[in-house]
Design a protein around this motif. Sequence first.
Motif, PDB file in Angstrom:
ATOM      1  N   UNK A 141       0.815  -1.216   0.000  1.00 16.43           N
ATOM      2  CA  UNK A 141       0.000   0.000   0.000  1.00 16.43           C
ATOM      3  C   UNK A 141       0.848   1.266   0.000  1.00 16.43           C
ATOM      4  N   UNK A 142       2.038   1.195   0.584  1.00 16.18           N
ATOM      5  CA  UNK A 142       2.840   2.399   0.794  1.00 16.18           C
ATOM      6  C   UNK A 142       3.935   2.619  -0.242  1.00 16.18           C
ATOM      7  N   UNK A 143       4.329   1.569  -0.968  1.00 19.24           N
ATOM      8  CA  UNK A 143       5.540   1.659  -1.779  1.00 19.24           C
ATOM      9  C   UNK A 143       5.275   1.448  -3.266  1.00 19.24           C
ATOM     10  N   UNK A 144       6.049   2.164  -4.083  1.00 20.67           N
ATOM     11  CA  UNK A 144       6.019   1.963  -5.534  1.00 20.67           C
ATOM     12  C   UNK A 144       6.949   0.826  -5.940  1.00 20.67           C
ATOM     13  N   UNK A 145       8.032   0.663  -5.166  1.00 18.30           N
ATOM     14  CA  UNK A 145       9.024  -0.384  -5.429  1.00 18.30           C
ATOM     15  C   UNK A 145       9.292  -1.123  -4.128  1.00 18.30           C
ATOM     16  N   UNK A 146       9.639  -2.407  -4.264  1.00 16.00           N
ATOM     17  CA  UNK A 146       9.952  -3.230  -3.094  1.00 16.00           C
ATOM     18  C   UNK A 146      11.277  -3.944  -3.338  1.00 16.00           C
ATOM     19  N   UNK A 198       9.096  -3.319  -9.118  1.00 13.53           N
ATOM     20  CA  UNK A 198       7.892  -2.576  -8.809  1.00 13.53           C
ATOM     21  C   UNK A 198       7.066  -3.405  -7.828  1.00 13.53           C
ATOM     22  N   UNK A 199       6.275  -2.737  -7.046  1.00 10.32           N
ATOM     23  CA  UNK A 199       5.438  -3.427  -6.066  1.00 10.32           C
ATOM     24  C   UNK A 199       4.553  -4.458  -6.764  1.00 10.32           C
ATOM     25  N   UNK A 200       3.945  -4.077  -7.881  1.00  7.06           N
ATOM     26  CA  UNK A 200       3.060  -4.991  -8.603  1.00  7.06           C
ATOM     27  C   UNK A 200       3.791  -6.250  -9.048  1.00  7.06           C
ATOM     28  N   UNK A 201       4.985  -6.112  -9.603  1.00  7.16           N
ATOM     29  CA  UNK A 201       5.749  -7.275 -10.083  1.00  7.16           C
ATOM     30  C   UNK A 201       6.173  -8.179  -8.930  1.00  7.16           C
ATOM     31  N   UNK A 239       6.092 -13.066  -7.584  1.00  8.74           N
ATOM     32  CA  UNK A 239       7.326 -13.264  -6.805  1.00  8.74           C
ATOM     33  C   UNK A 239       8.167 -14.361  -7.447  1.00  8.74           C
ATOM     34  N   UNK A 240       9.468 -14.102  -7.567  1.00  9.19           N
ATOM     35  CA  UNK A 240      10.332 -15.052  -8.276  1.00  9.19           C
ATOM     36  C   UNK A 240      11.347 -15.729  -7.380  1.00  9.19           C
ATOM     37  N   UNK A 241      11.944 -15.004  -6.451  1.00 14.67           N
ATOM     38  CA  UNK A 241      12.926 -15.624  -5.563  1.00 14.67           C
ATOM     39  C   UNK A 241      12.177 -16.524  -4.575  1.00 14.67           C
ATOM     40  N   UNK A 290      14.010 -10.017 -14.808  1.00 15.87           N
ATOM     41  CA  UNK A 290      12.760 -10.702 -15.149  1.00 15.87           C
ATOM     42  C   UNK A 290      11.884  -9.824 -16.030  1.00 15.87           C
ATOM     43  N   UNK A 291      11.786  -8.573 -15.688  1.00 14.57           N
ATOM     44  CA  UNK A 291      11.027  -7.565 -16.422  1.00 14.57           C
ATOM     45  C   UNK A 291      11.886  -6.303 -16.447  1.00 14.57           C
ATOM     46  N   UNK A 292      11.383  -5.256 -17.061  1.00 17.84           N
ATOM     47  CA  UNK A 292      12.164  -4.029 -17.200  1.00 17.84           C
ATOM     48  C   UNK A 292      12.710  -3.535 -15.858  1.00 17.84           C
ATOM     49  N   UNK A 293      11.901  -3.583 -14.814  1.00 17.10           N
ATOM     50  CA  UNK A 293      12.313  -3.091 -13.500  1.00 17.10           C
ATOM     51  C   UNK A 293      12.188  -4.154 -12.423  1.00 17.10           C
ATOM     52  N   UNK A 294      12.397  -5.413 -12.766  1.00 14.52           N
ATOM     53  CA  UNK A 294      12.239  -6.516 -11.810  1.00 14.52           C
ATOM     54  C   UNK A 294      13.457  -7.426 -11.914  1.00 14.52           C
ATOM     55  N   UNK A 295      14.226  -7.515 -10.820  1.00 11.98           N
ATOM     56  CA  UNK A 295      15.470  -8.268 -10.796  1.00 11.98           C
ATOM     57  C   UNK A 295      15.460  -9.274  -9.653  1.00 11.98           C
TER      58      UNK A 295
END
Length: 132
Positions: free
Chosen positions: A13-18, A31-34, A39-41, A102-107
């Motif tokens: 709820x509070x963050x754009x990125x995690x 990103x929070x949504x990704x 979740x990948x790890x 994994x995605x543009x902003x997801x590592x």
Amino acid sequence: MMFITHDLTTASYMCDRIAVMYQGEIVEIGTTQEVINYPSHPYTRALVSVVTDLNHFIDNRERIILDGEVDATMEKKGCIFVNRCPFKEEHCEHHSPDFIQKEENHFVACSCLDKVPAGLPKEQIFDKKPVS
């Protein structure tokens, strides 16, 4: 602003990125949504599974995260999550994983992503057994 918590629901709820950390090291960031929805790890997946359905987590805990002692004082070679990872391989003991995009902003920092079921929404992600 940096917000530090163990509560992924509040963070969502509070963050754009995690950034998910295990023993002081980032294992997944995006990103929070990704991160929340895909979740990948293995550690992130365990955290999300607890929030998503506690009963399912309890019933399938041994497939989601292994019991293990966490000793942050020991210097360790290899993956920091190796003792608790249900997908670990021998090379994980000796080699620290690089980040995989994994995605543009997801590592994700995991050498065994090919063993972890990918591309499934969080509702389905925990139904698959780890490859032995």
